[in-house]
Design a protein around this motif. Structure first.
Motif, short mmCIF file in Angstrom:
data_model
loop_
_atom_site.label_atom_id
_atom_site.label_comp_id
_atom_site.label_asym_id
_atom_site.label_seq_id
_atom_site.Cartn_x
_atom_site.Cartn_y
_atom_site.Cartn_z
N ALA A 297 0.83 -1.18 0.00
CA ALA A 297 0.00 0.00 0.00
C ALA A 297 0.88 1.25 0.00
O ALA A 297 1.94 1.29 0.62
N CYS A 298 0.43 2.29 -0.70
CA CYS A 298 1.21 3.51 -0.83
C CYS A 298 0.41 4.70 -0.34
O CYS A 298 -0.81 4.74 -0.50
N PRO A 299 1.06 5.72 0.23
CA PRO A 299 0.35 6.96 0.56
C PRO A 299 -0.11 7.64 -0.72
O PRO A 299 0.40 7.36 -1.81
N GLU A 300 -1.04 8.58 -0.60
CA GLU A 300 -1.71 9.18 -1.76
C GLU A 300 -0.76 9.71 -2.83
O GLU A 300 -0.97 9.47 -4.02
N PRO A 301 0.32 10.45 -2.49
CA PRO A 301 1.18 11.00 -3.56
C PRO A 301 2.06 9.95 -4.24
O PRO A 301 2.71 10.26 -5.24
N VAL A 302 2.12 8.75 -3.69
CA VAL A 302 3.01 7.71 -4.22
C VAL A 302 2.24 6.76 -5.11
O VAL A 302 1.19 6.24 -4.73
N ASP A 303 2.78 6.51 -6.29
CA ASP A 303 2.13 5.62 -7.26
C ASP A 303 2.54 4.17 -7.02
O ASP A 303 1.71 3.30 -6.81
N VAL A 304 3.84 3.91 -7.07
CA VAL A 304 4.37 2.55 -6.95
C VAL A 304 5.69 2.60 -6.19
O VAL A 304 6.47 3.55 -6.35
N VAL A 305 5.94 1.61 -5.36
CA VAL A 305 7.25 1.43 -4.73
C VAL A 305 7.89 0.20 -5.35
O VAL A 305 7.32 -0.90 -5.31
N ILE A 306 9.05 0.39 -5.93
CA ILE A 306 9.74 -0.69 -6.65
C ILE A 306 10.93 -1.17 -5.83
O ILE A 306 11.77 -0.37 -5.40
N ILE A 307 10.99 -2.48 -5.60
CA ILE A 307 12.13 -3.10 -4.93
C ILE A 307 13.02 -3.72 -6.02
O ILE A 307 12.58 -4.64 -6.72
N PRO A 308 14.24 -3.24 -6.21
CA PRO A 308 15.09 -3.78 -7.26
C PRO A 308 15.40 -5.25 -7.06
O PRO A 308 15.35 -5.78 -5.94
N ARG A 309 15.71 -5.92 -8.17
CA ARG A 309 16.16 -7.30 -8.14
C ARG A 309 17.59 -7.38 -8.63
O ARG A 309 18.07 -6.50 -9.34
N THR A 310 18.25 -8.44 -8.23
CA THR A 310 19.68 -8.56 -8.52
C THR A 310 19.92 -9.14 -9.90
O THR A 310 19.26 -10.09 -10.32
N GLY A 311 20.86 -8.55 -10.62
CA GLY A 311 21.28 -9.06 -11.92
C GLY A 311 22.80 -9.13 -11.98
O GLY A 311 23.49 -8.76 -11.03
N ASP A 312 23.32 -9.60 -13.10
CA ASP A 312 24.76 -9.74 -13.26
C ASP A 312 25.19 -9.11 -14.57
O ASP A 312 24.58 -9.35 -15.61
N ILE A 313 26.23 -8.28 -14.52
CA ILE A 313 26.79 -7.70 -15.74
C ILE A 313 28.30 -7.91 -15.71
O ILE A 313 29.00 -7.39 -14.86
N GLY A 314 28.79 -8.70 -16.61
CA GLY A 314 30.24 -8.86 -16.71
C GLY A 314 30.92 -9.32 -15.44
O GLY A 314 32.02 -8.88 -15.11
N GLY A 315 30.24 -10.21 -14.66
CA GLY A 315 30.83 -10.69 -13.42
C GLY A 315 30.67 -9.74 -12.25
O GLY A 315 31.35 -9.89 -11.23
N PHE A 316 29.76 -8.78 -12.34
CA PHE A 316 29.54 -7.79 -11.29
C PHE A 316 28.04 -7.71 -11.03
O PHE A 316 27.24 -7.57 -11.95
N MET A 317 27.64 -7.75 -9.76
CA MET A 317 26.23 -7.76 -9.41
C MET A 317 25.66 -6.34 -9.40
O MET A 317 26.32 -5.40 -8.95
N VAL A 318 24.42 -6.22 -9.87
CA VAL A 318 23.74 -4.94 -9.90
C VAL A 318 22.34 -5.10 -9.31
O VAL A 318 21.81 -6.21 -9.23
N GLU A 319 21.74 -3.97 -8.91
CA GLU A 319 20.37 -3.94 -8.42
C GLU A 319 19.52 -3.23 -9.48
O GLU A 319 19.74 -2.05 -9.76
N ARG A 320 18.56 -3.95 -10.06
CA ARG A 320 17.81 -3.46 -11.22
C ARG A 320 16.40 -3.07 -10.79
O ARG A 320 15.62 -3.90 -10.33
N ALA A 321 16.06 -1.79 -10.97
CA ALA A 321 14.73 -1.29 -10.59
C ALA A 321 13.77 -1.17 -11.77
O ALA A 321 12.57 -1.35 -11.60
#
Length: 312
Positions: A13-37
C-alpha cells in the motif's frame, strides 16, 4: 550494459502521492552484481527512463575488474554516472573515454551502436571500487533511426547547488533553479541529491512523471519511511517533499510520458518488434560496426526464439 529485462516491484500500500514502490532485483553484468529497478511489472517506464541499474558498491582485488564485452544497442541512450571508481568506455564510433565519479557519459544508439565497458589498466593494477548508476533513456519514435552519438561531460560541467542542508547536481533537465547543459532527445529530469539530517526537499511538480531512488539512508515521503535501495514513483502533479532521516543520498529521475510503449529485448529498445528483430538479425550476422581497440570479443545473441514472447 547488457541484460535480459528483469521485472520487479513491491506489492504494498502507498500513501496518496506515491504511485508505486519498486524493490530492485539482482542481476549480473560482466561478473559484477547490480540492483535493477526498471523495468518492473508495475512500472515499465518513468518518463523516458526504461532501464535502471545500481552498480555496486563493490570492490575488486588487484588484477580484477568489470568486463562487459562489446555488445549492440538500438533505440536508446545509455546514461552512466558514477559515485566511486572508474569505467573505460569504448564504442564503434571510435570513442575511448574513462569516466570518473560525478561525470556523465551519454551514448545515443539510434539505429545502432556497439560498445564495451571495462575496468581500465590503471585501476586493475591495484585494488579498486565501482559504484554508480547506469540507466537507459528510450528515444522518441522519430529518432529511433537516427545516427549514433557519444558525449562526455565533466563534473564541473553539471550545475550544482548547496543550501539549507541540500546539495544537488542536475545531470539532465531543469530543477531547483538549475539547468543542465546536456541536450536530450526527450524532456528528461535527472539529479544527484544529498540531504543533511532533517533537511526537507520539495520536489519539482512540473515534471509529468517522477521517481526518487534512495541510494543511501532513510527518507520520509508523505508520512511513510522508505529505506535505501527502493525506487518511489510519484503521482503526476502531486506536491511531494522528501525529509531526510539522517544523511540521505538519492537520485531524482523522470520526464514527460513517452510517445507510446516500448519493447525491450536483450540490449534493444524499440517502439516496434520489427526494429528489434532487425537488430537481432544484424547482430547475429555480425554486421554491426566493430569497437576499435576491443575487436576480439563480443557478447553472443541470446536465443532469438525468445523474441516471440516479448510484450510492451
Amino acid at each position: 550494459m547488457p541484460t535480459t529485462a528483469t521485472l520487479n516491484a513491491a506489492p504494498k500500500a502507498c500513501p496518496e502521492p506515491v504511485d508505486v514502490v519498486i524493490i530492485p532485483r539482482t542481476g549480473d553484468i560482466g561478473g559484477f552484481m547490480v540492483e535493477r529497478a526498471l523495468p518492473s511489472r508495475q512500472k515499465r517506464m518513468i518518463g523516458p527512463f526504461v532501464f535502471w541499474d545500481q552498480m555496486g558498491p563493490g570492490e575488486f582485488l588487484t588484477g580484477q575488474g568489470i568486463d562487459v564485452r562489446p555488445h549492440p544497442h538500438i533505440g536508446l541512450s545509455t546514461v552512466t554516472y558514477l559515485f566511486d571508481g572508474t569505467l573505460d568506455h569504448r564504442d564503434s564510433l571510435g570513442t575511448h573515454m574513462t569516466i570518473l565519479p560525478g561525470e556523465l557519459n551519454l551514448m545515443t544508439a539510434g539505429s545502432g551502436i556497439v560498445h564495451s565497458e571495462r575496468t581500465g589498466p590503471t585501476d586493475r593494477a591495484k585494488p579498486s571500487r565501482l559504484y554508480g548508476i547506469q540507466s537507459w533513456l528510450a528515444q522518441p519514435k522519430t529518432l529511433e533511426g537516427s545516427a549514433p552519438a557519444f558525449k562526455h561531460y565533466g563534473s564541473s560541467d553539471l550545475p550544482t547547488m548547496n543550501a539549507e542542508g541540500i546539495e544537488a547536481k542536475v545531470i539532465l533537465g531543469e530543477a531547483f533553479g538549475l539547468k543542465s547543459p546536456v541536450e536530450t532527445d526527450w524532456e528528461t529530469l535527472y539529479a544527484d541529491i544529498t540531504l543533511a539530517p532533517g533537511a526537507v526537499l520539495p520536489l519539482p511538480r512540473e515534471t509529468e512523471e517522477r521517481a526518487v531512488y534512495i541510494v543511501r539512508g532513510k527518507a520520509e515521503i508523505a508520512g511513510t519511511i522508505y529505506p535505501s535501495g527502493q525506487m518511489i514513483s510519484l503521482r503526476p502533479g502531486a506536491d511531494v517533499s522528501v525529509k531526510a532521516l539522517g544523511d540521505v543520498h538519492l537520485m531524482l529521475l523522470g520526464g514527460a510520458a513517452m510517445d507510446g510503449p516500448r519493447y525491450i529485448w536483450w540490449n534493444f529498445v524499440g517502439s516496434s518488434m520489427d526494429r528489434i528483430r532487425d537488430a537481432a538479425e544484424r547482430w547475429q550476422a555480425q554486421s554491426f560496426a566493430k569497437v576499435p581497440g576491443d575487436e576480439e570479443e563480443f557478447i553472443p545473441l541470446p536465443d532469438i526464439k525468445t523474441l516471440d514472447r516479448v510484450k510492451a
